[in-house]
Scaffold this motif. Structure first.
Motif, short mmCIF file in Angstrom:
data_model
loop_
_atom_site.label_atom_id
_atom_site.label_comp_id
_atom_site.label_asym_id
_atom_site.label_seq_id
_atom_site.Cartn_x
_atom_site.Cartn_y
_atom_site.Cartn_z
N LEU A 39 0.87 -1.18 0.00
CA LEU A 39 0.00 0.00 0.00
C LEU A 39 0.90 1.22 0.00
O LEU A 39 1.62 1.48 0.97
CB LEU A 39 -0.92 0.02 1.22
N ASP A 40 0.87 1.96 -1.10
CA ASP A 40 1.67 3.17 -1.24
C ASP A 40 0.78 4.36 -0.92
O ASP A 40 -0.05 4.78 -1.73
CB ASP A 40 2.22 3.27 -2.67
N THR A 41 0.94 4.91 0.28
CA THR A 41 0.08 6.02 0.71
C THR A 41 0.54 7.35 0.14
O THR A 41 -0.18 8.34 0.23
CB THR A 41 0.07 6.13 2.24
N GLY A 42 1.74 7.38 -0.43
CA GLY A 42 2.27 8.63 -0.93
C GLY A 42 2.90 9.43 0.18
O GLY A 42 4.12 9.36 0.41
N LEU A 43 2.11 10.13 0.94
CA LEU A 43 2.61 11.03 1.98
C LEU A 43 3.31 10.28 3.11
O LEU A 43 4.38 10.68 3.58
CB LEU A 43 1.46 11.86 2.55
N LEU A 44 2.75 9.17 3.53
CA LEU A 44 3.29 8.43 4.68
C LEU A 44 4.14 7.24 4.25
O LEU A 44 4.48 6.40 5.09
CB LEU A 44 2.15 7.96 5.58
N GLY A 45 4.50 7.16 2.99
CA GLY A 45 5.34 6.07 2.55
C GLY A 45 4.55 4.81 2.23
O GLY A 45 3.35 4.84 2.03
N LYS A 46 5.26 3.68 2.24
CA LYS A 46 4.67 2.42 1.82
C LYS A 46 4.54 1.45 2.99
O LYS A 46 5.38 1.43 3.89
CB LYS A 46 5.51 1.77 0.72
N VAL A 47 3.46 0.66 2.91
CA VAL A 47 3.23 -0.41 3.88
C VAL A 47 3.33 -1.73 3.12
O VAL A 47 2.68 -1.90 2.08
CB VAL A 47 1.85 -0.29 4.54
N TYR A 48 4.15 -2.66 3.63
CA TYR A 48 4.37 -3.94 2.96
C TYR A 48 3.75 -5.08 3.77
O TYR A 48 3.94 -5.16 5.00
CB TYR A 48 5.87 -4.22 2.79
N LEU A 49 3.02 -5.93 3.09
CA LEU A 49 2.43 -7.10 3.72
C LEU A 49 2.99 -8.33 3.02
O LEU A 49 2.86 -8.46 1.79
CB LEU A 49 0.91 -7.07 3.60
N SER A 50 3.62 -9.21 3.77
CA SER A 50 4.23 -10.41 3.17
C SER A 50 3.14 -11.44 2.88
O SER A 50 3.03 -12.48 3.55
CB SER A 50 5.28 -11.00 4.11
N PRO A 88 7.08 -4.45 15.13
CA PRO A 88 7.41 -5.40 16.20
C PRO A 88 6.26 -6.39 16.45
O PRO A 88 5.09 -6.01 16.48
CB PRO A 88 7.63 -4.49 17.42
N HIS A 89 6.65 -7.65 16.61
CA HIS A 89 5.71 -8.75 16.86
C HIS A 89 4.81 -9.06 15.66
O HIS A 89 3.87 -9.85 15.78
CB HIS A 89 4.82 -8.46 18.08
N HIS A 90 5.09 -8.43 14.51
CA HIS A 90 4.32 -8.70 13.29
C HIS A 90 5.31 -8.71 12.12
O HIS A 90 5.41 -7.74 11.36
CB HIS A 90 3.24 -7.64 13.05
N ASP A 91 6.02 -9.80 11.97
CA ASP A 91 7.07 -9.87 10.95
C ASP A 91 6.52 -9.79 9.53
O ASP A 91 7.28 -9.51 8.59
CB ASP A 91 7.86 -11.17 11.11
N ASP A 92 5.23 -10.05 9.36
CA ASP A 92 4.67 -10.01 8.00
C ASP A 92 4.27 -8.60 7.57
O ASP A 92 3.85 -8.40 6.43
CB ASP A 92 3.46 -10.93 7.89
N ILE A 93 4.41 -7.62 8.48
CA ILE A 93 4.06 -6.23 8.14
C ILE A 93 5.30 -5.36 8.33
O ILE A 93 5.95 -5.41 9.39
CB ILE A 93 2.92 -5.69 9.04
N SER A 94 5.64 -4.58 7.30
CA SER A 94 6.79 -3.69 7.40
C SER A 94 6.49 -2.38 6.68
O SER A 94 5.48 -2.25 5.98
CB SER A 94 8.04 -4.35 6.82
N PHE A 95 7.39 -1.41 6.86
CA PHE A 95 7.17 -0.07 6.33
C PHE A 95 8.42 0.44 5.63
O PHE A 95 9.54 -0.02 5.92
CB PHE A 95 6.79 0.89 7.48
N SER A 96 8.22 1.39 4.74
CA SER A 96 9.35 1.90 3.98
C SER A 96 10.18 2.91 4.74
O SER A 96 11.26 3.27 4.31
CB SER A 96 8.85 2.54 2.67
N SER A 97 9.65 3.38 5.88
CA SER A 97 10.42 4.37 6.66
C SER A 97 10.21 4.11 8.14
O SER A 97 9.14 3.65 8.55
CB SER A 97 9.98 5.80 6.31
#
Length: 563
Positions: free
Chosen positions: A73-84, A214-223
């Motif tokens: 999910l590329d929010t633009g302003l708040l960067g990207k959210v990655y879901l594995s 933290p505690h959710h390895d399948d979710i990460s962020f671009s910043s």
């Protein structure tokens, strides 16, 4: 023509066809071969091109495929959210924000607590959204692949036939060698080129450095800043989601118990009279899964308590969805199936889109487009609202050049052209459409059409007899009965404003709004409309409401028209 000149022979048509058949067969074989050869390239292009626009809550997004081990999910302003999370084929999705939220319409909306609360509620079911998006992308990939392979096969097949013809002086074996070489080389080139293009596709590029929650390895962020924001709001989201689910469960349980008590106390009072059938009439369910669950139980209970076969039709006067999105496919399907075995006819409302119409039709719901359909033994007439209104009312779009009054007037023309003396169940969404259909201002109807069971000269020109129901305002009103007394055959037209079957707030704000998974903010309501089966005219109604605390009330019957 002189006697000594013979008439030119005309080749029989059958002989011409027989002569053309070998060429047609060659073309079909060659076309199939070329289509198979081009399939890898066509599939690759289809995967790259698959995309559509939608809305997640208030956030407009463009959805594309990706093959980098993540859904993004590329929010633009708040960067990207990655879901594995990807499909079995390794394909994920990339959702790119295409603008600020369709609400306050400013970038500041992104970071407001109200915006976060609104959107986490509306995207409460990520698996359902993923399934809907996956189905749409899969459909696009398959249809594009088929279209490209057929087009390539048709053209390439013709070229191969020409090549076959130009090698006609060679032996048959040599000709097959030439054609076979073309096919083999083409297949190799197609696969190699498809693989090369796929590797260079931006959707296969690695995501780069990311910061796991933290505690959710399948979710990460671009910043790290975005991760920090997520860490701060995560406890709130978890707590709020749990609270919403607990309230919804309690509401559904209360409604089920209260419904049983009401039916035990007065089941006989809702039974149709001799010669009557029953129509379930509702409006504006508007994406409320909680309300749909309650009404599913209600409709099943009514089928158990009413005589078999007496419930013949269910009508929905618009706004089935809340946002008209691809993501709402699961809700629309559930709403369509809430009354098994009963035909359903729905009007398109201004929160619905063409996407919603397609979803309803795929689920077996009729959505008439300024036309008349037969359903449940009754004539049902409806037209589709030309406008679209965004979730929080920040955007109203109508680029059709047609107003609600126009579609009402057009539907009236269709009815008059069919049979103006027959009875119709007219289902529209907005009051302006009803005024266009009636040819008279609704204010005049409400002021004059107050005699429910006694014919009077109400000063309103005769209308097509039957029923006219509408929604949009989320509050029930009426009924009003217009008496058609210009001829010796007295008929009547019942006009009713329905409430919201979803218990949905009609003027939402970021601080007060209805969601698919929260309890209704208003009493949800439906109506039992009793119809004389032989004439098609309405003879009574019973209102049913479910209060915001889950208490069910089955009202007294209101008689209408002549017995």
């Amino acid at each position: 023509m002189s006697a000594g000149t013979s008439r030119p022979s005309v080749r029989p048509v059958a002989a011409r066809v027989r002569g053309a058949l070998p060429w047609l067969l060659r073309w079909l074989v060659c076309a199939a071969a070329v289509a198979l050869i081009s399939a890898p390239l066509a599939l690759e292009r289809a995967v790259e091109q698959a995309s559509f626009e939608d809305r997640l809550g208030t956030l407009p997004v463009e959805v594309r495929l990706a093959h980098n081990g993540h859904t993004t999910l590329d929010t633009g302003l708040l960067g990207k959210v990655y879901l594995s999370r990807t499909s079995s084929g390794g394909l994920g999705a990339e959702l790119r924000s295409t603008g600020p939220p369709i609400a306050d319409g400013t970038l500041a909306s992104y970071v407001s607590p109200a915006f976060v609360r609104a959107n986490t509620r509306f995207v409460d079911d990520p698996d359902g959204v993923a399934a809907a998006y996956g189905a749409e992308l899969r459909h696009q990939v398959l249809s594009t692949t088929v279209r490209l392979t057929l087009a390539t096969g048709a053209v390439g097949g013709a070229l191969l036939v020409v090549l076959w013809h130009r090698t006609s002086r060679r032996s048959r074996r040599a000709r097959w060698v030439v054609v076979g070489a073309v096919v083999v080389l083409g297949a190799g080139a197609s696969v190699s080129l498809a693989m090369s293009q796929f590797r260079s596709w931006e959707g296969t590029q690695p995501i780069g450095r990311s910061y796991a929650l933290p505690h959710h390895d399948d979710i990460s962020f671009s910043s790290p800043q975005t991760r920090e924001i997520a860490e701060q709001i995560q406890p709130f989201i978890v707590k709020n989601t749990a609270r919403i689910r607990e309230r919804a469960t309690r509401y559904e349980q209360t409604a089920a118990t209260s419904l049983d008590d009401e039916l035990d106390a007065g089941a006989d009072s809702i039974a149709p009279r001799d010669g009557e059938v029953v129509v379930l009439a509702e409006a504006d369910p508007q994406g409320s899964s909680v309300a749909t669950a309650v009404r599913r139980d209600l409709y099943a209970a009514l089928q158990d308590h009413l005589p078999e076969g007496s419930l013949v039709l269910r009508t929905i006067a618009g706004d089935v969805s809340s946002n008209g999105t691809v993501a709402e496919a699961g809700f629309v399907s559930g709403e369509a199936s809430a009354s098994p075995g009963i035909p359903v006819v729905a009007a398109k409302g201004d929160h619905d889109t063409d996407v919603t119409v397609d979803q309803l039709q795929e689920a077996g719901v009729a959505v008439p487009d300024t036309e008349i359909v037969e359903a449940g033994g009754l004539r049902v007439a409806s037209a589709r609202d030309p406008a679209f209104k965004a979730l929080f009312g920040g955007l109203v779009v109508n680029d059709t050049g047609t107003t609600e009054a126009d579609i009402g007037a057009a539907l009236r023309s269709s009815v008059d052209g069919e049979d103006p003396t027959a009875a119709y169940d007219v289902v529209l969404h907005q009051p302006r459409a009803v005024a266009g259909y009636l040819g008279v201002d609704l204010g005049d109807v409400k002021a004059s059409a107050t005699s429910l069971t006694t014919p009077v000269d109400d000063g309103i020109a005769d209308l097509p007899p039957g029923i006219v129901t509408y929604g949009h305002l989320h509050d029930p009103a009426g009924p009003w009965v217009v008496w058609n007394t210009d001829t010796d055959d007295v008929t009547w037209t019942v006009i009713t404003q329905l409430g919201t079957a979803g218990g949905v707030e009609e003027n939402p704000t970021f601080n007060r709004f209805s969601t698919p998974v929260s309890t209704p903010l208003k009493a949800l309501s439906v109506q039992l409309q009793y119809v004389d089966a032989s004439s098609g005219m309405q003879t009574g109604l019973v209102p049913i409401t479910v209060a915001t605390d889950g208490t069910v009330t089955i009202g007294d019957r209101v008689d209408l028209g002549l017995p």
